[in-house]
Write a protein that holds these residues in place. Sequence first.
Motif, PDB file in Angstrom:
ATOM      1  N   TRP A 129       0.909  -1.448  -0.083  1.00  0.00           N
ATOM      2  CA  TRP A 129      -0.114  -0.032   0.091  1.00  0.00           C
ATOM      3  C   TRP A 129       0.932   0.840  -0.079  1.00  0.00           C
ATOM      4  O   TRP A 129       1.889   1.384   0.651  1.00  0.00           O
ATOM      5  CB  TRP A 129      -0.698   0.472   1.852  1.00  0.00           C
ATOM      6  N   ASP A 130       0.807   1.986  -0.783  1.00  0.00           N
ATOM      7  CA  ASP A 130       1.342   3.213  -0.531  1.00  0.00           C
ATOM      8  C   ASP A 130       1.019   4.434   0.449  1.00  0.00           C
ATOM      9  O   ASP A 130       1.773   5.024   0.730  1.00  0.00           O
ATOM     10  CB  ASP A 130       0.582   4.513  -1.800  1.00  0.00           C
ATOM     11  N   SER A 131       0.273   4.166   1.265  1.00  0.00           N
ATOM     12  CA  SER A 131       0.056   4.427   2.434  1.00  0.00           C
ATOM     13  C   SER A 131       1.411   4.177   3.450  1.00  0.00           C
ATOM     14  O   SER A 131       1.859   4.902   4.508  1.00  0.00           O
ATOM     15  CB  SER A 131      -1.528   4.546   3.169  1.00  0.00           C
ATOM     16  N   ASN A 132       1.290   2.692   2.951  1.00  0.00           N
ATOM     17  CA  ASN A 132       2.415   2.209   4.138  1.00  0.00           C
ATOM     18  C   ASN A 132       3.633   2.904   3.519  1.00  0.00           C
ATOM     19  O   ASN A 132       4.792   2.129   4.714  1.00  0.00           O
ATOM     20  CB  ASN A 132       2.519   0.776   3.864  1.00  0.00           C
ATOM     21  N   LYS A 133       3.926   2.914   2.424  1.00  0.00           N
ATOM     22  CA  LYS A 133       5.079   3.448   2.011  1.00  0.00           C
ATOM     23  C   LYS A 133       5.511   4.671   3.052  1.00  0.00           C
ATOM     24  O   LYS A 133       6.439   5.231   2.937  1.00  0.00           O
ATOM     25  CB  LYS A 133       4.749   3.317   0.791  1.00  0.00           C
ATOM     26  N   THR A 134       4.349   5.669   2.404  1.00  0.00           N
ATOM     27  CA  THR A 134       4.731   7.133   3.126  1.00  0.00           C
ATOM     28  C   THR A 134       4.491   6.912   4.312  1.00  0.00           C
ATOM     29  O   THR A 134       5.499   7.634   4.799  1.00  0.00           O
ATOM     30  CB  THR A 134       3.102   8.233   2.515  1.00  0.00           C
ATOM     31  N   ALA A 135       3.915   6.533   4.931  1.00  0.00           N
ATOM     32  CA  ALA A 135       4.454   6.488   6.207  1.00  0.00           C
ATOM     33  C   ALA A 135       5.731   6.363   6.926  1.00  0.00           C
ATOM     34  O   ALA A 135       6.404   6.325   7.450  1.00  0.00           O
ATOM     35  CB  ALA A 135       3.510   5.553   6.850  1.00  0.00           C
ATOM     36  N   LEU A 136       6.188   5.191   6.345  1.00  0.00           N
ATOM     37  CA  LEU A 136       7.486   4.663   6.877  1.00  0.00           C
ATOM     38  C   LEU A 136       8.906   5.236   6.160  1.00  0.00           C
ATOM     39  O   LEU A 136       9.982   5.532   6.725  1.00  0.00           O
ATOM     40  CB  LEU A 136       7.957   2.940   5.614  1.00  0.00           C
ATOM     41  N   TRP A 137       8.075   5.539   5.016  1.00  0.00           N
ATOM     42  CA  TRP A 137       9.659   6.660   4.814  1.00  0.00           C
ATOM     43  C   TRP A 137       9.919   7.791   5.536  1.00  0.00           C
ATOM     44  O   TRP A 137      10.840   8.307   6.204  1.00  0.00           O
ATOM     45  CB  TRP A 137       8.647   7.308   2.813  1.00  0.00           C
ATOM     46  N   GLU A 138       8.150   8.482   6.087  1.00  0.00           N
ATOM     47  CA  GLU A 138       7.697   9.150   7.422  1.00  0.00           C
ATOM     48  C   GLU A 138       8.977   9.264   8.027  1.00  0.00           C
ATOM     49  O   GLU A 138      10.136   9.834   9.198  1.00  0.00           O
ATOM     50  CB  GLU A 138       7.100  10.360   7.640  1.00  0.00           C
ATOM     51  N   LEU A 139       8.469   8.126   8.764  1.00  0.00           N
ATOM     52  CA  LEU A 139       9.318   7.205  10.492  1.00  0.00           C
ATOM     53  C   LEU A 139      11.248   7.475   9.912  1.00  0.00           C
ATOM     54  O   LEU A 139      11.860   7.539  10.789  1.00  0.00           O
ATOM     55  CB  LEU A 139       8.717   6.061  10.451  1.00  0.00           C
ATOM     56  N   ASN A 140      11.941   7.152   9.380  1.00  0.00           N
ATOM     57  CA  ASN A 140      12.550   6.703   8.725  1.00  0.00           C
ATOM     58  C   ASN A 140      13.201   7.780   8.529  1.00  0.00           C
ATOM     59  O   ASN A 140      14.499   8.040   8.950  1.00  0.00           O
ATOM     60  CB  ASN A 140      12.856   6.136   7.288  1.00  0.00           C
ATOM     61  N   LYS A 141      12.693   8.740   8.385  1.00  0.00           N
ATOM     62  CA  LYS A 141      14.137  10.229   7.608  1.00  0.00           C
ATOM     63  C   LYS A 141      13.313  11.357   8.957  1.00  0.00           C
ATOM     64  O   LYS A 141      14.357  11.677   9.736  1.00  0.00           O
ATOM     65  CB  LYS A 141      12.254  11.365   7.340  1.00  0.00           C
ATOM     66  N   ARG A 142      12.650  11.179  10.219  1.00  0.00           N
ATOM     67  CA  ARG A 142      12.512  10.594  11.110  1.00  0.00           C
ATOM     68  C   ARG A 142      13.487  10.642  12.237  1.00  0.00           C
ATOM     69  O   ARG A 142      14.044  11.293  13.110  1.00  0.00           O
ATOM     70  CB  ARG A 142      10.854  10.654  12.018  1.00  0.00           C
ATOM     71  N   LEU A 143      13.382   9.494  11.779  1.00  0.00           N
ATOM     72  CA  LEU A 143      14.641   8.837  12.762  1.00  0.00           C
ATOM     73  C   LEU A 143      16.247   8.998  12.185  1.00  0.00           C
ATOM     74  O   LEU A 143      16.650   9.096  13.494  1.00  0.00           O
ATOM     75  CB  LEU A 143      14.662   7.345  12.589  1.00  0.00           C
ATOM     76  N   LEU A 144      16.283   9.071  11.275  1.00  0.00           N
ATOM     77  CA  LEU A 144      17.488   9.645  10.698  1.00  0.00           C
ATOM     78  C   LEU A 144      18.221  10.715  11.117  1.00  0.00           C
ATOM     79  O   LEU A 144      19.003  11.037  11.969  1.00  0.00           O
ATOM     80  CB  LEU A 144      18.020   9.603   9.363  1.00  0.00           C
ATOM     81  N   ASN A 145      17.252  11.776  11.206  1.00  0.00           N
ATOM     82  CA  ASN A 145      17.108  13.399  11.370  1.00  0.00           C
ATOM     83  C   ASN A 145      17.197  13.502  12.455  1.00  0.00           C
ATOM     84  O   ASN A 145      18.227  14.099  13.303  1.00  0.00           O
ATOM     85  CB  ASN A 145      16.127  13.808  11.363  1.00  0.00           C
ATOM     86  N   ARG A 146      16.996  12.431  14.043  1.00  0.00           N
ATOM     87  CA  ARG A 146      17.328  11.768  15.210  1.00  0.00           C
ATOM     88  C   ARG A 146      18.774  11.529  15.914  1.00  0.00           C
ATOM     89  O   ARG A 146      19.599  11.949  16.554  1.00  0.00           O
ATOM     90  CB  ARG A 146      16.363  11.497  16.560  1.00  0.00           C
ATOM     91  N   ILE A 147      18.903  10.604  14.310  1.00  0.00           N
ATOM     92  CA  ILE A 147      20.745  10.122  15.416  1.00  0.00           C
ATOM     93  C   ILE A 147      21.581  11.030  14.361  1.00  0.00           C
ATOM     94  O   ILE A 147      22.286  11.506  14.863  1.00  0.00           O
ATOM     95  CB  ILE A 147      20.816   8.874  14.431  1.00  0.00           C
ATOM     96  N   ASN A 148      20.930  11.444  13.499  1.00  0.00           N
ATOM     97  CA  ASN A 148      22.103  12.338  12.706  1.00  0.00           C
ATOM     98  C   ASN A 148      22.770  13.706  13.737  1.00  0.00           C
ATOM     99  O   ASN A 148      23.455  14.515  13.500  1.00  0.00           O
ATOM    100  CB  ASN A 148      22.050  12.682  11.385  1.00  0.00           C
ATOM    101  N   THR A 149      21.260  14.189  14.511  1.00  0.00           N
ATOM    102  CA  THR A 149      21.463  15.328  15.551  1.00  0.00           C
ATOM    103  C   THR A 149      22.564  15.097  16.985  1.00  0.00           C
ATOM    104  O   THR A 149      22.198  16.598  18.139  1.00  0.00           O
ATOM    105  CB  THR A 149      20.207  16.270  15.532  1.00  0.00           C
ATOM    106  N   GLN A 150      21.880  13.635  17.748  1.00  0.00           N
ATOM    107  CA  GLN A 150      22.817  13.546  18.597  1.00  0.00           C
ATOM    108  C   GLN A 150      24.272  13.806  18.407  1.00  0.00           C
ATOM    109  O   GLN A 150      25.325  13.767  17.824  1.00  0.00           O
ATOM    110  CB  GLN A 150      22.791  12.108  18.823  1.00  0.00           C
TER     111      GLN A 150
END
Length: 150
Positions: A129-150
């Motif tokens: 599902w596209d909704s799953n792909k979009t949600a996973l994309w957002e989650l991944n970006k949020r987590l990467l941003n958290r890791i990169n700002t630590q």
Amino acid sequence: MRAPYQVLVFPYIITDNSIEYAIFERSDYEYWQGLAGGGEEGETTIESAKREAFEEAGITRDYPYIELESMSSLPVEDVVGDFLWGEDIYVLKEYSFGVKVPTKELSLSKEHLNYKWLCYEEAVTLLKWDSNKTALWELNKRLLNRINTQ
């Protein structure tokens, strides 16, 4: 009684600055998705997400959840088969979440045949599902941003 909305949950685990996501193969249609299910009357969306994650994968309610901005509208007939809430409700909102888990060991319900832990790039290619792909994309970006700002 079922409430007129859906929830979608992606479990994730972070080890040594790498992130893996769990995706699930449905037993009835044999496609891959996040944990998904309907809300119940009187629940908030986060309460529904925690209940569904526990029922479908044995994820306890006290793990940290991230509420995502990703939201989809799903045809009511595709989700529940008919106009369960009357002729005025045509679409259901789907609210998305991520949940950080400490282990890759999950306890599947009968709704799923299997699960896989994958990096974002692999997981997104298997999701139906596209909704799953979009949600996973957002989650991944949020987590990467958290890791990169630590």
